[in-house]
Design a protein around this motif. Structure first.
Motif, PDB file in Angstrom:
ATOM      1  N   UNK A  34       0.839  -1.202   0.000  1.00 51.59           N
ATOM      2  CA  UNK A  34       0.000   0.000   0.000  1.00 51.59           C
ATOM      3  C   UNK A  34       0.872   1.249   0.000  1.00 51.59           C
ATOM      4  N   UNK A  35       1.935   1.210   0.789  1.00 50.91           N
ATOM      5  CA  UNK A  35       2.877   2.324   0.838  1.00 50.91           C
ATOM      6  C   UNK A  35       3.559   2.523  -0.504  1.00 50.91           C
ATOM      7  N   UNK A  36       3.959   1.423  -1.133  1.00 54.09           N
ATOM      8  CA  UNK A  36       4.612   1.499  -2.448  1.00 54.09           C
ATOM      9  C   UNK A  36       3.690   2.124  -3.486  1.00 54.09           C
ATOM     10  N   UNK A  37       2.412   1.744  -3.429  1.00 51.87           N
ATOM     11  CA  UNK A  37       1.458   2.238  -4.426  1.00 51.87           C
ATOM     12  C   UNK A  37       1.332   3.754  -4.370  1.00 51.87           C
ATOM     13  N   UNK A  38       1.284   4.306  -3.177  1.00 53.71           N
ATOM     14  CA  UNK A  38       1.091   5.753  -3.065  1.00 53.71           C
ATOM     15  C   UNK A  38       2.405   6.530  -3.108  1.00 53.71           C
ATOM     16  N   UNK A  39       3.521   5.890  -2.763  1.00 56.27           N
ATOM     17  CA  UNK A  39       4.817   6.575  -2.838  1.00 56.27           C
ATOM     18  C   UNK A  39       5.344   6.638  -4.269  1.00 56.27           C
ATOM     19  N   UNK A  40       5.158   5.541  -4.996  1.00 58.52           N
ATOM     20  CA  UNK A  40       5.666   5.453  -6.381  1.00 58.52           C
ATOM     21  C   UNK A  40       7.141   5.843  -6.460  1.00 58.52           C
ATOM     22  N   UNK A  41       7.938   5.270  -5.561  1.00 50.84           N
ATOM     23  CA  UNK A  41       9.372   5.565  -5.515  1.00 50.84           C
ATOM     24  C   UNK A  41      10.073   5.098  -6.786  1.00 50.84           C
ATOM     25  N   UNK A  42      11.031   5.873  -7.217  1.00 53.32           N
ATOM     26  CA  UNK A  42      11.883   5.479  -8.333  1.00 53.32           C
ATOM     27  C   UNK A  42      13.248   4.999  -7.835  1.00 53.32           C
ATOM     28  N   UNK A  43      13.612   5.411  -6.623  1.00 56.24           N
ATOM     29  CA  UNK A  43      14.869   4.972  -6.032  1.00 56.24           C
ATOM     30  C   UNK A  43      14.639   3.849  -5.039  1.00 56.24           C
ATOM     31  N   UNK A  44      15.682   3.449  -4.355  1.00 57.20           N
ATOM     32  CA  UNK A  44      15.624   2.328  -3.419  1.00 57.20           C
ATOM     33  C   UNK A  44      14.659   2.609  -2.263  1.00 57.20           C
ATOM     34  N   UNK A  45      13.970   1.559  -1.850  1.00 59.94           N
ATOM     35  CA  UNK A  45      13.088   1.642  -0.690  1.00 59.94           C
ATOM     36  C   UNK A  45      13.426   0.485   0.237  1.00 59.94           C
ATOM     37  N   UNK A  46      12.915   0.533   1.454  1.00 55.83           N
ATOM     38  CA  UNK A  46      13.239  -0.487   2.433  1.00 55.83           C
ATOM     39  C   UNK A  46      12.984  -1.898   1.926  1.00 55.83           C
ATOM     40  N   UNK A  47      14.042  -2.682   1.839  1.00 59.79           N
ATOM     41  CA  UNK A  47      13.928  -4.068   1.407  1.00 59.79           C
ATOM     42  C   UNK A  47      13.903  -4.269  -0.089  1.00 59.79           C
ATOM     43  N   UNK A  48      14.021  -3.197  -0.870  1.00 56.08           N
ATOM     44  CA  UNK A  48      13.945  -3.320  -2.332  1.00 56.08           C
ATOM     45  C   UNK A  48      14.865  -2.268  -2.956  1.00 56.08           C
ATOM     46  N   UNK A  49      16.009  -2.712  -3.465  1.00 54.20           N
ATOM     47  CA  UNK A  49      16.999  -1.773  -3.996  1.00 54.20           C
ATOM     48  C   UNK A  49      16.529  -1.113  -5.283  1.00 54.20           C
TER      49      UNK A  49
END
Length: 301
Positions: free
Chosen positions: A55-70
């Protein structure tokens, strides 16, 4: 059928970092059952936590590294749907393993709703530095300890206000309040793009290290007091021993970052998380096995 990229956003291995909270919670529980222990472990680590990640990933839409996912893959609507599905499974399993324990069900539902408010663009608690720090640490720490306690023992909600339950919950949060800014230290640019002002951004890279060091020092003293008051000081001494690798790595990383700011990166953050979770988890496993007398029951001692 969900794509591989969708499943990656659940970040299942990331649940390992929250395992010490579970081990601490079961250590203070007077009533243990195989079904209850297994049920809460599965519900939290394989469904509720991963759903929150997606759910966090969906709304953040990060392009760089996130916790547990480089290298996080691009998100689509499937990430949103899988978060709903895993939350639904988590609630269904709560009813299955703990029939009639409506307090536990409501506490898990509250956790889900708060984790969504943390990320959801219409509320987005994450953009408020102090509020997000307090809420994330409280609900991933104290709230989880208390819901596990209530789940295993089928006690009333009021039981969490007893000091021998209230204090361990706050101690669990104390560790998370110290570590939470460190998880943000490499994401300043990404967070800034979204308009989020995290606590680590406010503190700066060096300030984040100082803040975490101070919080951990206070937390360690609080744990020593707790073990000396409610258990035995020996547990406190073992706590210091188990946590020493964390101190060594943290100090080494701090000195490296003072010379090169780019050392405040994803790789070192994940190393710190891994070492912390392993050392804390190892201690709380030791604490659980000894405080619950399980080793005596199975004839190890």
């Amino acid at each position: 059928m969900f794509k591989k990229a969708t499943w990656l956003h659940l970040r299942l291995p990331f649940s390992y970092f929250l395992l010490p909270i579970y081990l601490f919670a079961i250590s203070i529980s007077p009533n243990l059952s195989e079904g209850g222990l297994l049920g809460l472990f599965l519900i939290l680590h394989f469904f509720i936590y991963p759903a929150s990640n997606a759910y966090n990933s969906y709304f953040d839409k990060d392009e760089g590294s996130i916790g547990g996912l480089k290298n996080p893959p691009k998100v689509d609507k499937n990430v949103f749907y899988i978060a709903q599905l895993f939350d639904a499974f988590g609630l269904a399993l709560t009813i299955y393993f703990f029939p009639g324990n409506w307090t536990l069900l409501l506490m898990i539902l509250t956790y889900i709703l708060v984790s969504r408010a943390y990320s959801y663009s219409g509320v987005r608690l994450k953009k408020y530095a102090i509020v997000s720090w307090l809420i994330a640490g409280f609900f991933q720490g104290a709230w989880v300890v208390w819901l596990i306690y209530i789940g295993l023992n089928d006690f009333a909600f009021s039981s969490i206000f007893k000091l021998h339950v209230l204090i361990p919950g706050l101690l669990a949060s104390a560790i998370l309040w110290g570590s939470y800014p460190m998880t943000q230290i490499y994401q300043h640019e990404e967070d800034g793009k979204r308009g989020d002002e995290t606590l680590s951004m406010k503190l700066g890279i060096t300030g984040t290290f100082h803040f975490t060091g101070l919080c951990f020092s206070v937390a360690v003293l609080a744990y020593l007091w707790y073990f000396n008051t409610y258990w035995q000081i020996n547990y406190g001494l073992y706590f210091l021993l188990f946590m020493s690798p964390v101190l060594v790595f943290f100090s080494w990383w701090y000195l490296k970052t003072r010379k090169e700011k780019n050392q405040a990166n994803f790789k070192n953050t994940m190393y710190l998380n891994l070492i912390s979770a392993t050392c804390l988890g190892g201690f709380f496993l030791y604490f659980f096995l000894h405080s619950s007398q399980i080793l005596n029951v199975v004839g190890v001692y």
